[in-house]
Scaffold this active site. Sequence first.
Site, short mmCIF file in Angstrom:
data_model
loop_
_atom_site.label_atom_id
_atom_site.label_comp_id
_atom_site.label_asym_id
_atom_site.label_seq_id
_atom_site.Cartn_x
_atom_site.Cartn_y
_atom_site.Cartn_z
N ALA A 125 -9.75 9.71 -1.56
CA ALA A 125 -10.08 9.25 -0.21
C ALA A 125 -9.68 10.28 0.82
O ALA A 125 -8.73 11.05 0.63
CB ALA A 125 -9.37 7.92 0.06
N ASN A 160 0.80 -1.23 0.00
CA ASN A 160 0.00 0.00 0.00
C ASN A 160 0.83 1.28 0.00
O ASN A 160 0.34 2.34 -0.38
CB ASN A 160 -0.93 -0.05 1.22
CG ASN A 160 -1.56 1.27 1.53
OD1 ASN A 160 -2.54 1.68 0.90
ND2 ASN A 160 -0.99 1.98 2.51
N TYR A 175 1.81 10.08 -11.68
CA TYR A 175 1.09 9.25 -10.71
C TYR A 175 0.18 8.24 -11.42
O TYR A 175 0.15 7.05 -11.06
CB TYR A 175 0.27 10.15 -9.78
CG TYR A 175 -0.51 9.39 -8.73
CD1 TYR A 175 0.13 8.77 -7.67
CD2 TYR A 175 -1.90 9.29 -8.81
CE1 TYR A 175 -0.58 8.07 -6.71
CE2 TYR A 175 -2.63 8.60 -7.86
CZ TYR A 175 -1.96 7.99 -6.81
OH TYR A 175 -2.67 7.29 -5.86
N LYS A 211 0.15 4.09 -11.26
CA LYS A 211 -0.96 3.26 -10.79
C LYS A 211 -1.48 2.32 -11.89
O LYS A 211 -1.92 1.21 -11.60
CB LYS A 211 -2.07 4.15 -10.23
CG LYS A 211 -1.67 4.80 -8.90
CD LYS A 211 -1.33 3.75 -7.82
CE LYS A 211 -0.96 4.36 -6.50
NZ LYS A 211 -0.71 3.36 -5.45
#
Length: 250
Positions: free
Chosen positions: A178, A80, A145, A149
């Site tokens: 989030a 993570n 980014y 991912k």
Amino acid sequence: MSDFDGLVALVTGGGSGIGRSTAELLSGRGARVAVLDLVANDLPDGMFFVRADVTDDQSVRAAVEAVVERFGGLDVVVNNAGIGAQGDVSAATDDEWLRVLDVNVVGMARVARAALPHLRNSSSAAIVNTGSIAGTAGLPQRAVYSASKGAVHALTRALAADHVREGIRVNAVAPGTADTPWVQRLLDSAPDPAAERAALEARQPHGRLVSADEIATAIAYLASPLSGSTTGTVLAVDGGMDALRLRPRG
Ligand SMILES: NC(=O)c1ccc[n+]([C@@H]2O[C@H](COP(=O)([O-])OP(=O)(O)OC[C@H]3O[C@@H](n4cnc5c(N)ncnc54)[C@H](O)[C@@H]3O)[C@@H](O)[C@H]2O)c1
């Protein structure tokens, strides 16, 4: 009996945000939990902190061995740890590309590589990687980014294929935006944090940010031995942002 009773879980980036929620949830469901991070303040009693940098292969290997020595094995890896990057392709330097890919992609590969010999000894082996909506949808000002991912999602499927016959399941979650310390830092640096937050909330069809606990619940679902037939999937936890096409309110 709880589904993680007797299992050992390692959560990278478990010192904060999504990783922290996941470590707490897995612990609450019976796992013995180790947190791999650069820093981790105020971890709950019983959680084992291993300080390591996922860009440093030696420290990753030492951390995994320390977990196995402490708990006697390793069953679940939650990959993570990650960092963000803002800007378009013109703004990104080569150093930034290499740095972000090193943490977000190669970091996950290093942890998986160090863990695999131990996961092969587990009858409930699972890896869950944290991907992102940025890996499936084009978001503005997220070139580096998003590429990192997208690579996490592809790595997830490749690992799943390579290790399914060894009984090791590999899946990913793809969260929307989030409510974590990371996003709070982004909001704090915006010219108008309240407007920026409202824009991020409006971008998600359910009209709010995703909570770290909701992502942890999805990670636990994928990591659980109860999900023994689920491998090679990328589970969206994004309030419908990837899949839905709503008409404007009116
Ligand atoms: N917050 C969001 O909106 C969001 C959305 C989609 C995906 N994600 C992903 O979720 C994951 C966690 O994000 P978060 O929002 O909880 O962030 P966070 O910043 O709250 O936590 C990230 C943790 O990773 C650790 N970390 C960073 N670099 C590391 C390294 N080199 N070695 C070891 N640990 C390192 C940090 O110390 C921190 O504890 C990341 O992979 C991120 O890309 C976040």
